[in-house]
Design a protein around this motif. Structure first.
Motif, mmCIF file in Angstrom:
data_model
loop_
_atom_site.group_PDB
_atom_site.id
_atom_site.type_symbol
_atom_site.label_atom_id
_atom_site.label_comp_id
_atom_site.label_asym_id
_atom_site.label_seq_id
_atom_site.Cartn_x
_atom_site.Cartn_y
_atom_site.Cartn_z
ATOM 1 N N LEU A 148 26.577 -20.009 -43.731
ATOM 2 C CA LEU A 148 27.833 -19.466 -43.223
ATOM 3 C C LEU A 148 27.758 -17.953 -43.034
ATOM 4 O O LEU A 148 28.037 -17.447 -41.941
ATOM 5 N N PRO A 149 27.381 -17.186 -44.058
ATOM 6 C CA PRO A 149 27.263 -15.739 -43.820
ATOM 7 C C PRO A 149 26.130 -15.380 -42.865
ATOM 8 O O PRO A 149 26.220 -14.391 -42.137
ATOM 9 N N LEU A 150 25.059 -16.183 -42.852
ATOM 10 C CA LEU A 150 23.971 -15.918 -41.902
ATOM 11 C C LEU A 150 24.455 -16.061 -40.460
ATOM 12 O O LEU A 150 24.118 -15.233 -39.595
ATOM 13 N N SER A 151 25.266 -17.084 -40.185
ATOM 14 C CA SER A 151 25.791 -17.257 -38.833
ATOM 15 C C SER A 151 26.734 -16.118 -38.474
ATOM 16 O O SER A 151 26.778 -15.669 -37.324
ATOM 17 N N GLY A 152 27.485 -15.628 -39.467
ATOM 18 C CA GLY A 152 28.339 -14.471 -39.220
ATOM 19 C C GLY A 152 27.532 -13.227 -38.918
ATOM 20 O O GLY A 152 27.912 -12.409 -38.065
ATOM 21 N N TRP A 153 26.410 -13.068 -39.615
ATOM 22 C CA TRP A 153 25.519 -11.926 -39.381
ATOM 23 C C TRP A 153 24.967 -11.973 -37.953
ATOM 24 O O TRP A 153 24.915 -10.962 -37.260
ATOM 25 N N VAL A 154 24.562 -13.164 -37.521
ATOM 26 C CA VAL A 154 24.082 -13.327 -36.146
ATOM 27 C C VAL A 154 25.201 -13.013 -35.151
ATOM 28 O O VAL A 154 24.974 -12.342 -34.124
ATOM 29 N N MET A 155 26.414 -13.453 -35.451
ATOM 30 C CA MET A 155 27.544 -13.228 -34.549
ATOM 31 C C MET A 155 27.845 -11.739 -34.407
ATOM 32 O O MET A 155 28.045 -11.230 -33.299
ATOM 33 N N VAL A 156 27.855 -11.014 -35.522
ATOM 34 C CA VAL A 156 28.116 -9.577 -35.477
ATOM 35 C C VAL A 156 26.978 -8.842 -34.768
ATOM 36 O O VAL A 156 27.208 -7.923 -33.976
ATOM 37 N N SER A 157 25.741 -9.271 -35.026
ATOM 38 C CA SER A 157 24.585 -8.595 -34.435
ATOM 39 C C SER A 157 24.509 -8.787 -32.932
ATOM 40 O O SER A 157 23.957 -7.937 -32.220
ATOM 41 N N SER A 158 25.039 -9.892 -32.431
ATOM 42 C CA SER A 158 24.986 -10.170 -30.993
ATOM 43 C C SER A 158 26.302 -9.840 -30.289
ATOM 44 O O SER A 158 26.439 -10.090 -29.091
ATOM 45 N N SER A 159 27.251 -9.274 -31.028
ATOM 46 C CA SER A 159 28.542 -8.946 -30.438
ATOM 47 C C SER A 159 28.407 -7.876 -29.363
ATOM 48 O O SER A 159 27.652 -6.903 -29.532
ATOM 49 N N HIS A 175 29.608 -20.797 -36.848
ATOM 50 C CA HIS A 175 30.321 -20.165 -37.959
ATOM 51 C C HIS A 175 31.591 -20.943 -38.304
ATOM 52 O O HIS A 175 31.879 -21.186 -39.487
ATOM 53 N N GLU A 176 32.327 -21.356 -37.287
ATOM 54 C CA GLU A 176 33.552 -22.118 -37.529
ATOM 55 C C GLU A 176 33.249 -23.481 -38.147
ATOM 56 O O GLU A 176 33.938 -23.914 -39.075
ATOM 57 N N LEU A 177 32.219 -24.162 -37.624
ATOM 58 C CA LEU A 177 31.859 -25.476 -38.165
ATOM 59 C C LEU A 177 31.422 -25.370 -39.627
ATOM 60 O O LEU A 177 31.813 -26.189 -40.471
ATOM 61 N N LEU A 178 30.625 -24.358 -39.927
ATOM 62 C CA LEU A 178 30.155 -24.183 -41.303
ATOM 63 C C LEU A 178 31.306 -23.827 -42.239
ATOM 64 O O LEU A 178 31.327 -24.264 -43.403
ATOM 65 N N ALA A 179 32.258 -23.036 -41.753
ATOM 66 C CA ALA A 179 33.415 -22.687 -42.579
ATOM 67 C C ALA A 179 34.215 -23.943 -42.934
ATOM 68 O O ALA A 179 34.614 -24.146 -44.094
ATOM 69 N N ASN A 180 34.440 -24.790 -41.930
ATOM 70 C CA ASN A 180 35.152 -26.041 -42.198
ATOM 71 C C ASN A 180 34.360 -26.943 -43.137
ATOM 72 O O ASN A 180 34.921 -27.577 -44.047
ATOM 73 N N GLY A 181 33.033 -26.994 -42.922
ATOM 74 C CA GLY A 181 32.189 -27.808 -43.795
ATOM 75 C C GLY A 181 32.200 -27.325 -45.223
ATOM 76 O O GLY A 181 32.258 -28.127 -46.171
ATOM 77 N N LEU A 182 32.164 -25.990 -45.408
ATOM 78 C CA LEU A 182 32.184 -25.449 -46.763
ATOM 79 C C LEU A 182 33.501 -25.760 -47.456
ATOM 80 O O LEU A 182 33.522 -26.106 -48.649
ATOM 81 N N MET A 183 34.607 -25.662 -46.715
ATOM 82 C CA MET A 183 35.903 -25.979 -47.328
ATOM 83 C C MET A 183 35.975 -27.443 -47.742
ATOM 84 O O MET A 183 36.536 -27.778 -48.802
ATOM 85 N N VAL A 184 35.412 -28.337 -46.950
ATOM 86 C CA VAL A 184 35.383 -29.752 -47.312
ATOM 87 C C VAL A 184 34.541 -29.966 -48.571
ATOM 88 O O VAL A 184 34.946 -30.687 -49.498
#
Length: 370
Positions: A104-115, A149-158
């Motif tokens: 989850l944080p890794l996908s966020g890191w990729v998202m910020v880095s490619s923003s 990132h969204e899918l992993l966030a939902n998965g983590l909450m589950v």
């Protein structure tokens, strides 16, 4: 039943990560809340990134510590009351949690880095976190990372819900209390009691921002401005003393409108712009002044390759009528030109040009977009 406990380092990491995950998920869910102001949304985004990086680092450390504990035989076995299915479910659940906490944080890191915005990430407003190399402005990577990132966030909450449900099931139905295995719950309360401080980066409105200078020559006042300059401002509206300021000026861009002065300023005796093309101010501490919205930034001013301490006094206030969180700062710093070897050959006694030069700032900034 006396259940063996996990080693203290693992227990500590368990509760620290648990609290950070609550902060990470909570701030992520609230970032698009329309009831919050743009400033509040922006601050939540910065908290969200800081929580995420902290989770990534601590989960990585937790994996290393768990491997050590496994090799050392310090991992307690599943309770004797667990059925084979419960043992497999517990194993799969924990593996899923570890994977989600990492990805989850890794996908966020990729998202910020490619923003496409390319904004820096400052952890808790102070520690710069680098972008992943080679991803800048890759739109398809950014879009894929966002969806992941969204899918992993939902998965983590589950997974977290299932994890808590399993603990409750064992407690109420099986009469098996698993909490003593992670007895260090008091850490959670201690960490929650520590307030988070976050400074937010501001983007300058260069059309409404100016840096000018003023002095005297032969008893007459002259004034000018830097045509090329920029600043990085991280401002904490709740606690301005946790803010940081940094400004860079192109010395060759200093103009007064007087041809004599303008041809003299870049020369070797003054700015020496060819050898020292930039000057800079970097804050080291910010203190509140006696009056409302008044502050003093202590820092280092570098000019002609010489660094001297400098004190910048300024005011910061919201701009009336603006709803985008815009702030206007007015400030001034007095510069002893001889301390920076400015004009020491042509006017070493300040007979012609005043020794003290006043630099004034009029800066408008808005919270930087994600």
């Amino acid at each position: 039943m006396n259940i063996a406990r996990y080693p203290a380092p693992l227990v500590l990491l368990h509760w620290l990560i648990a609290i950070l995950i609550v902060g990470m998920l909570g701030s992520g869910l609230l970032t698009d809340n329309e009831l919050l102001s743009k400033m509040q949304q922006f601050q939540l985004i910065q908290w969200h990134k800081a929580f995420g990086v902290s989770v990534l680092l601590l989960v990585s450390l937790r994996i290393v510590v768990r491997l050590w504990a496994l090799v050392a035989g310090r991992i307690p076995p599943p309770p004797a009351g667990f059925s084979p299915i419960e043992r497999k479910a517990a194993l799969l659940g924990h593996l899923g949690l570890y994977a989600a906490m990492l990805l989850l944080p890794l996908s966020g890191w990729v998202m910020v880095s490619s923003s496409p915005y390319g904004l820096p990430t400052l952890l808790w407003g102070s520690v710069a976190w680098p972008h992943l190399p080679g991803l800048a402005d890759l739109t398809w990577v950014n879009e894929a990372a966002y969806e992941t990132h969204e899918l992993l966030a939902n998965g983590l909450m589950v997974l977290l819900a299932l994890h808590l449900a399993a603990v409750a099931k064992h407690w109420y139905l099986d009469k098996l209390n698993l909490l003593p295995r992670v007895w260090f719950a008091v850490v959670a309360m201690l960490v929650l009691a520590v307030p988070a401080v976050q400074a937010a980066p501001y983007q300058l409105d260069m059309a409404k921002s100016h840096v000018t200078f003023r002095g005297t020559h032969a008893g007459a006042t002259f004034q000018g401005a830097f045509g090329q300059w920029n600043a990085a401002i991280d401002w904490n509206v709740d606690d301005p003393t946790q803010s940081t300021l940094q400004a860079t000026f192109q010395t060759a861009s200093a103009k007064t409108g007087n041809p004599t002065y303008d041809t003299t300023l870049p020369t070797a005796d003054w700015f020496n712009s060819e050898k020292f093309p930039t000057a800079s101010f970097v804050s080291t501490a910010i203190a509140k002044g006696a009056k409302q919205n008044t502050y003093t930034a202590q820092g280092n001013l570098t000019l002609r390759g010489i660094t001297q301490p400098a004190s910048l006094t300024f005011t910061v206030a919201p701009i009336p009528g603006r709803t985008d969180g815009a702030l206007r700062a007015l400030g001034a710093v007095q510069v002893d030109r001889l301390a920076f070897s400015l004009g020491v050959q042509s006017d070493p006694t300040a007979e012609w040009v005043s020794r003290n030069i006043l630099i004034q700032l009029d800066v408008t900034g808005v919270p930087a977009a994600r």
